[in-house]
Design an enzyme around this catalytic site. Structure first.
Site, mmCIF file in Angstrom:
data_model
loop_
_atom_site.group_PDB
_atom_site.id
_atom_site.type_symbol
_atom_site.label_atom_id
_atom_site.label_comp_id
_atom_site.label_asym_id
_atom_site.label_seq_id
_atom_site.Cartn_x
_atom_site.Cartn_y
_atom_site.Cartn_z
ATOM 1 N N SER A 1 0.842 -1.197 0.000
ATOM 2 C CA SER A 1 0.000 0.000 0.000
ATOM 3 C C SER A 1 0.874 1.243 0.000
ATOM 4 O O SER A 1 2.010 1.222 0.491
ATOM 5 C CB SER A 1 -0.898 0.025 1.246
ATOM 6 O OG SER A 1 -1.574 1.261 1.371
ATOM 7 N N TYR B 1 -1.528 -0.800 10.309
ATOM 8 C CA TYR B 1 -1.580 -0.952 8.852
ATOM 9 C C TYR B 1 -0.324 -0.433 8.136
ATOM 10 O O TYR B 1 0.265 -1.174 7.334
ATOM 11 C CB TYR B 1 -2.839 -0.268 8.311
ATOM 12 C CG TYR B 1 -3.129 -0.554 6.869
ATOM 13 C CD1 TYR B 1 -3.696 -1.758 6.468
ATOM 14 C CD2 TYR B 1 -2.850 0.393 5.878
ATOM 15 C CE1 TYR B 1 -3.967 -2.029 5.146
ATOM 16 C CE2 TYR B 1 -3.125 0.139 4.554
ATOM 17 C CZ TYR B 1 -3.680 -1.068 4.186
ATOM 18 O OH TYR B 1 -3.946 -1.323 2.863
#
Length: 269
Positions: free
Chosen positions: A142, A156
């Site tokens: 990501s 995350y």
């Protein structure tokens, strides 16, 4: 005798980027091992891939938040008489609330899904890939992996940063032994990701021009892997953001991100 088709194992295959990987790899002539929790969605996808591309598909409804899932999953592939030529570690999600607002079991499940079992799958398939003279490993990372941590989605960025560094390490260790390793790091993607973590209402306000489709992400990942590129950031605006996060002083980047990301940090239920 016709040689068997190569086999691609795709986690998180029931929707979004995982489904797009499955469709793209089937179009390339790969048999598939599809992994997710939703067996009905996997079976529908399997039927579609077999009908459209004539490939064999093994449906594997596993929960990757469970300890030891990687070993059980690879044992199921072996029991079916197949081995993995392409591993796509795609399964993932995020937790929008503050760290202590969520039970530790939920945080542990997150780490098990995005890190432990993903690394375990790579560990399990690499020896066979080397023995057969090559293989491919692709991870869905990501743009957040380039960012410092901010409030909400606590684990995350670190998890995605680890997968990028892990991919670079695997490339350094195994490129000369025939492996191609790539981590694809998109920004906003039009999937059910935001609905799953509860930020879909906020995400709906983001400019549509900033969103990629799952197919665009997968196309960038596969082309990069074909070319032997380890880190790919699809979308010029995402590549620019990644460059700025790496090049600007971290204190400034963190201040900007904290201002911009506050709306994605949800209060406890």
């Amino acid at each position: 005798m016709t040689p068997p088709r190569p086999v691609a194992l795709v986690t998180g295959a029931s929707s979004g980027i995982g489904e797009a990987f499955a469709r793209a790899l089937a179009a390339r002539g790969h048999d598939l091992c599809l992994v997710a929790r939703r067996a009905d969605r996997l079976q529908a996808l399997a039927d579609s891939l077999t009908r459209d591309h004539g490939v064999a598909v093994l449906v594997l409804p596993f929960d990757l938040s469970e300890a030891g899932a990687c070993e059980r999953l690879l044992a199921a592939v072996d029991d079916a008489g197949r081995y993995v030529d392409v591993l796509v570690n795609n399964a993932g999600y995020s937790i929008a609330q503050s760290f202590d607002d969520v039970p530790w079991k939920a945080q542990q499940d997150f780490l098990m899904t995005l890190i432990v079992n993903a690394c375990g799958l790579a560990h399990g398939v690499i020896p066979g890939m080397i023995a057969r003279g090559g293989g491919r490993i692709i991870a869905t990372a990501s743009l957040a992996g380039f960012a410092p941590g901010v409030a909400g989605h606590t684990l995350y960025p670190g998890a995605k940063s680890l997968m990028m560094s892990f991919s670079q390490a695997l490339d350094a260790e195994y490129r000369d032994r025939g492996l191609k390793v790539t981590a694809v790091s998109p920004g906003f993607v039009s999937t059910g990701f935001a609905a799953a973590n509860g930020t879909d209402a906020v995400m709906a306000d983001a400019p549509r021009r900033l969103f990629l489709t799952p197919e665009q992400v997968v196309d960038a990942a596969l082309k990069a892997n074909d070319a032997g590129r380890v880190i790919v950031v699809p979308g010029w605006w995402n590549a620019l953001a990644a460059g700025l996060m790496r090049g600007l002083p971290q204190g400034l980047v963190r201040w900007i991100l904290m201002k911009g990301s506050a709306k994605y940090h949800l209060a406890a239920d």
